[in-house]
Structures are given as C-alpha cells and as structure tokens.
Design an enzyme around this catalytic site. Sequence first.
Site, PDB file in Angstrom:
ATOM      1  N   ASN A   1       0.864  -1.183   0.000  1.00 19.65           N
ATOM      2  CA  ASN A   1       0.000   0.000   0.000  1.00 19.65           C
ATOM      3  C   ASN A   1       0.905   1.239   0.000  1.00 19.65           C
ATOM      4  O   ASN A   1       1.436   1.618   1.036  1.00 19.65           O
ATOM      5  CB  ASN A   1      -0.899  -0.038   1.245  1.00 19.65           C
ATOM      6  CG  ASN A   1      -1.771   1.200   1.365  1.00 19.65           C
ATOM      7  OD1 ASN A   1      -1.857   1.992   0.423  1.00 19.65           O
ATOM      8  ND2 ASN A   1      -2.415   1.367   2.513  1.00 19.65           N
TER       9      ASN A   1
ATOM     10  N   LYS B   1       0.096   4.245  -0.414  1.00 19.72           N
ATOM     11  CA  LYS B   1      -0.593   5.448   0.098  1.00 19.72           C
ATOM     12  C   LYS B   1      -0.363   6.620  -0.870  1.00 19.72           C
ATOM     13  O   LYS B   1      -0.349   6.396  -2.075  1.00 19.72           O
ATOM     14  CB  LYS B   1      -0.149   5.745   1.530  1.00 19.72           C
ATOM     15  CG  LYS B   1      -0.302   4.493   2.416  1.00 19.72           C
ATOM     16  CD  LYS B   1      -0.137   4.747   3.889  1.00 19.72           C
ATOM     17  CE  LYS B   1      -0.283   3.424   4.634  1.00 19.72           C
ATOM     18  NZ  LYS B   1      -0.208   3.564   6.089  1.00 19.72           N
TER      19      LYS B   1
ATOM     20  N   HIS C   1      -9.699   1.494   4.544  1.00 19.54           N
ATOM     21  CA  HIS C   1      -8.459   1.694   5.302  1.00 19.54           C
ATOM     22  C   HIS C   1      -8.717   2.682   6.443  1.00 19.54           C
ATOM     23  O   HIS C   1      -9.471   3.654   6.277  1.00 19.54           O
ATOM     24  CB  HIS C   1      -7.356   2.217   4.371  1.00 19.54           C
ATOM     25  CG  HIS C   1      -6.009   2.162   5.009  1.00 19.54           C
ATOM     26  ND1 HIS C   1      -5.597   3.111   5.911  1.00 19.54           N
ATOM     27  CD2 HIS C   1      -5.010   1.259   4.918  1.00 19.54           C
ATOM     28  CE1 HIS C   1      -4.386   2.790   6.341  1.00 19.54           C
ATOM     29  NE2 HIS C   1      -3.998   1.665   5.747  1.00 19.54           N
TER      30      HIS C   1
ATOM     31  N   GLU D   1      -7.066   5.056   7.587  1.00 22.57           N
ATOM     32  CA  GLU D   1      -6.754   6.467   7.295  1.00 22.57           C
ATOM     33  C   GLU D   1      -7.929   7.135   6.577  1.00 22.57           C
ATOM     34  O   GLU D   1      -8.200   8.319   6.792  1.00 22.57           O
ATOM     35  CB  GLU D   1      -5.467   6.544   6.449  1.00 22.57           C
ATOM     36  CG  GLU D   1      -4.240   6.211   7.294  1.00 22.57           C
ATOM     37  CD  GLU D   1      -3.036   5.745   6.502  1.00 22.57           C
ATOM     38  OE1 GLU D   1      -3.077   5.751   5.257  1.00 22.57           O
ATOM     39  OE2 GLU D   1      -2.043   5.343   7.145  1.00 22.57           O
TER      40      GLU D   1
ATOM     41  N   GLU E   1      -5.905  -4.689  10.613  1.00 22.34           N
ATOM     42  CA  GLU E   1      -4.893  -3.645  10.798  1.00 22.34           C
ATOM     43  C   GLU E   1      -5.190  -2.868  12.076  1.00 22.34           C
ATOM     44  O   GLU E   1      -5.995  -1.922  12.060  1.00 22.34           O
ATOM     45  CB  GLU E   1      -4.908  -2.685   9.613  1.00 22.34           C
ATOM     46  CG  GLU E   1      -4.520  -3.329   8.302  1.00 22.34           C
ATOM     47  CD  GLU E   1      -3.864  -2.316   7.380  1.00 22.34           C
ATOM     48  OE1 GLU E   1      -2.728  -2.542   6.974  1.00 22.34           O
ATOM     49  OE2 GLU E   1      -4.486  -1.270   7.102  1.00 22.34           O
TER      50      GLU E   1
ATOM     51  N   GLY F   1       1.768   2.617  10.586  1.00 23.31           N
ATOM     52  CA  GLY F   1       2.716   3.702  10.380  1.00 23.31           C
ATOM     53  C   GLY F   1       3.461   4.124  11.629  1.00 23.31           C
ATOM     54  O   GLY F   1       4.052   5.198  11.663  1.00 23.31           O
TER      55      GLY F   1
ATOM     56  N   SER G   1       2.968  -1.858  10.461  1.00 26.76           N
ATOM     57  CA  SER G   1       4.404  -1.901  10.779  1.00 26.76           C
ATOM     58  C   SER G   1       5.070  -3.233  10.418  1.00 26.76           C
ATOM     59  O   SER G   1       5.912  -3.739  11.160  1.00 26.76           O
ATOM     60  CB  SER G   1       4.636  -1.569  12.253  1.00 26.76           C
ATOM     61  OG  SER G   1       4.204  -0.248  12.516  1.00 26.76           O
TER      62      SER G   1
HETATM   63  P1  PGA Z   1       2.492   0.560   7.720  1.00 27.98           P
HETATM   64  O1  PGA Z   1       1.065   0.749   7.025  1.00 27.98           O
HETATM   65  O2  PGA Z   1       3.061  -0.746   7.182  1.00 27.98           O
HETATM   66  O3  PGA Z   1       3.283   1.742   7.356  1.00 27.98           O
HETATM   67  O4  PGA Z   1       2.228   0.447   9.193  1.00 27.98           O
HETATM   68  C1  PGA Z   1       0.217  -0.335   6.825  1.00 27.98           C
HETATM   69  C2  PGA Z   1      -1.078   0.123   6.196  1.00 27.98           C
HETATM   70  O5  PGA Z   1      -1.508   1.246   6.474  1.00 27.98           O
HETATM   71  O6  PGA Z   1      -1.683  -0.599   5.391  1.00 27.98           O
END
Ligand code: PGA
Length: 223
Positions: A8, A10, A89, A91, A145, A151, A183
């Site tokens: 992903n 982003k 997601h 976010e 998640e 993140g 992460s």
């Molecule tokens: P990250 O993000 O690996 O940076 O924690 C995962 C995600 O948001 O899908």
Amino acid sequence: MKPLIVANWKCNPKSLFEAKKLFDSVAKKKTKNLTAVICPPFVYLPELKKNSLKLGAQNVFFEEKGAYTGEISPLMLKSIGCSYVIIGHSERRKHLKETEEIIGKKVNLSLKLGLKTILCIADLKQLKNSLKRIKLNENLILAYEPVFAIGTGKACSLSQAKRMRMAIKKELPKDIPVLYGGSVDSQNAGKYIKEAGFQGLLVGSASLKANEFSKILGNIDKA
Ligand code: PGA
C-alpha cells in the site's frame, strides 16, 4: 492459497518517475510461492508495466458510472488491468470520514464486479458491522490492521495478532483469507504468516523501500 503480499503505497511517491523506478525495482525480485500486489495512487496505475506483479487501487467509488465528479469506479479499474482494491483503510475512515455504510457499498459493488476486494478492519466491531452489510463472495479478503500499529513502527505482538485472527475467523461464515497489516518489515513479515497463521500481509511504509520490500517478498517466498 499462496501468501498474498500487498504493497500500500498510500499517497507516495511524489512523481511518476519515482513510481516507475520503485515498481521496476521490486519487479526484479522473482518469486514463485506468493502473489504480490502493488497498490499505487490511481494516476500511476495505467503507467506501470504489466509483469508478474499484480495491480491494486487504494480506494474506489460505489457506483459504476455517472455524474460523480472526481470519482473512479470499479469498472474503470478493471478496464486498465487492475484486479485488486483496498477498501475501508483506517486512514480513510479517520481523515475522510468514510462510514460503514459507504464502505459497505464500495465493497459490494467491487465484489459484484469481480475485483479482489481487501476490506480493512481494525477490530471485531468493524468486522461485524461490515458483515451485516456485505454480500460475500469468493473475491473478499480481509485485512486486520490495528490502528496503533499503522505507520508507527509498533507492530502488533504475534500472540495478539493470532488471537485476533482466530476471533475474526470465528465470525466469518466462509473461509475468507485474512491478512495482517501494521508496521510490517522484513524482520517480522514471515512470522505473521508462519507463527500467527495469516494468509498474507498489507505493507505500508516498508513497501516504499525497494530493498526492504524485496526482502519481505524473498523471506515469504522461501518460507
Ligand atoms: P504501515 O502501514 O506498514 O506503514 O504500518 C500499513 C497500512 O496502512 O496498510
């Protein structure tokens, strides 16, 4: 099913040049025992060369076409060879106020039109809310998640992730694959699959570093 490893990206990288460079560099990593999917921003999708990497989008609209300024439909994604989509997601839930109702509509249309649909959930409440709304079929994939792990570099412990995977499976009426996200890096990636029993990974930050993501692919492919 082979492990499914989803990148992903982003809202990154900031130019088409960099996107192509990252994609081509990851494509050099040859794998046999997994499926790798790259989810770049929409605008890069048609520009990335077809190869062993599959393409996915990070979002989609809930209607096929019409007067919806700025939206991209599942049909459009399919027409450019994009076969996966990430929906719900955290976010988007947080910053764009995506509701369960909107997420449900997006998931249902994507499933109906044959996109492999990765629904992100952060807890069992979100899962239960979604299950009430969606018409399941074989194209659904779940991604667990936990918000604290996204993140932050603070990945979820294997024992907690495993407990959640089992709790998720209990709620599901069918055998639907469950991915772990949050992460993930080359040190912990294999463990979520081998030890915690997930069928794949959703990788954010680590997927923006060609070497690190290739290492993740290499570790899973060998395992
Ligand atoms: P990250 O993000 O690996 O940076 O924690 C995962 C995600 O948001 O899908």
